[in-house]
Design an enzyme around this catalytic site. Sequence first.
Site, PDB file in Angstrom:
ATOM      1  N   HIS A 120     -33.633 -52.561 -25.517  1.00  0.00           N
ATOM      2  CA  HIS A 120     -33.239 -53.324 -24.331  1.00  0.00           C
ATOM      3  C   HIS A 120     -32.071 -54.229 -24.689  1.00  0.00           C
ATOM      4  O   HIS A 120     -32.010 -54.787 -25.791  1.00  0.00           O
ATOM      5  CB  HIS A 120     -34.418 -54.180 -23.849  1.00  0.00           C
ATOM      6  CG  HIS A 120     -34.015 -55.343 -23.001  1.00  0.00           C
ATOM      7  ND1 HIS A 120     -33.911 -56.626 -23.507  1.00  0.00           N
ATOM      8  CD2 HIS A 120     -33.670 -55.424 -21.687  1.00  0.00           C
ATOM      9  CE1 HIS A 120     -33.534 -57.444 -22.536  1.00  0.00           C
ATOM     10  NE2 HIS A 120     -33.370 -56.742 -21.436  1.00  0.00           N
ATOM     11  N   VAL A 129     -26.725 -58.814 -20.964  1.00  0.00           N
ATOM     12  CA  VAL A 129     -25.716 -59.865 -21.088  1.00  0.00           C
ATOM     13  C   VAL A 129     -25.376 -60.334 -19.683  1.00  0.00           C
ATOM     14  O   VAL A 129     -25.222 -59.525 -18.770  1.00  0.00           O
ATOM     15  CB  VAL A 129     -24.455 -59.386 -21.838  1.00  0.00           C
ATOM     16  CG1 VAL A 129     -24.723 -59.277 -23.326  1.00  0.00           C
ATOM     17  CG2 VAL A 129     -23.945 -58.054 -21.309  1.00  0.00           C
TER      18      VAL A 129
END
Length: 303
Positions: A109, A112
């Site tokens: 995973h 941002v």
Amino acid sequence: MSDPLDSRPICAFLEKFQQEATDALERWEPEARFRRDPWDHPDGSRGETRVLEDGETFEKAGVNFSDVSGTALPEAATERHPELAGQPFAAMGVSIVAHPRNPYVPTAHCNVRFFSAHAPDGTDRWWFGGGFDLTPYYGFEEDAWYWHATARDACVPFGDEVYPRFKEWCDRYFYLPHRDETRGIGGLFFDDLNEWGFERTFAFMQVVAGGFLEGYLSIVDRRRETPWGERERAFQKYRRGRYAEFNLLYDRGTLFGLQNSRRAESILMSLPPECGWIYDYQPEPGSPESELTERFLGARDWV
């Protein structure tokens, strides 16, 4: 960049990162490709959901970009900013989840993101957040070391204290209190980051994104042809159940998306395609399955 709230360069980077991640994950797929689902909303929000299903390497993967705004910052985003509750906001980010078919390849995973909000005192607030974590089903010391070495190396230009700080934050965040265990072997997690100034913090977000691709793609390439059978598949489904529990109960990104968006399909793309729950499961002592919890899960210094 004269205006610290000029989000156009961030948006350009995020859309480029989405494409880079899409290309990287598709390279192992002879036939499967990401379904692309662009969307927009009357309030000006927009994005593109990309989901790959039933691939040879990835049973399911998602690479989502979103650029949203609203008149009231959702509750999931105001826990650390109570003064901004109910205030106008904008948020953009890329979220990546990869669920491999081979149980010897870990789930990964990455997220941002960038937030800005208009405070009651008339000032604008901004911050970056994100990180990446790895969820193996079968542990390999070599992979764990490499994953964290990549995370450490991404942080080094920003200060010696950055990796230990964000590594420990990741261990705390990706933790299931009702199970008393971490979701995986961690990585990096940061939020509300603005004390470095805009340019430096934006640069850090870009390095984190690049570090994720470098670290994960190498591990996938190393493990994707490892032979596996029904035993490994059953254990993979069992551990995927833990992944689903965390995302539905604790993940702030999932909660933020569900509180702010009508696109439940996009938000819940992170869930594994198949998982299982076995009552009071106890792995055989000394087995590779028991080794996962005994040696790999939990807060541990890998580098």
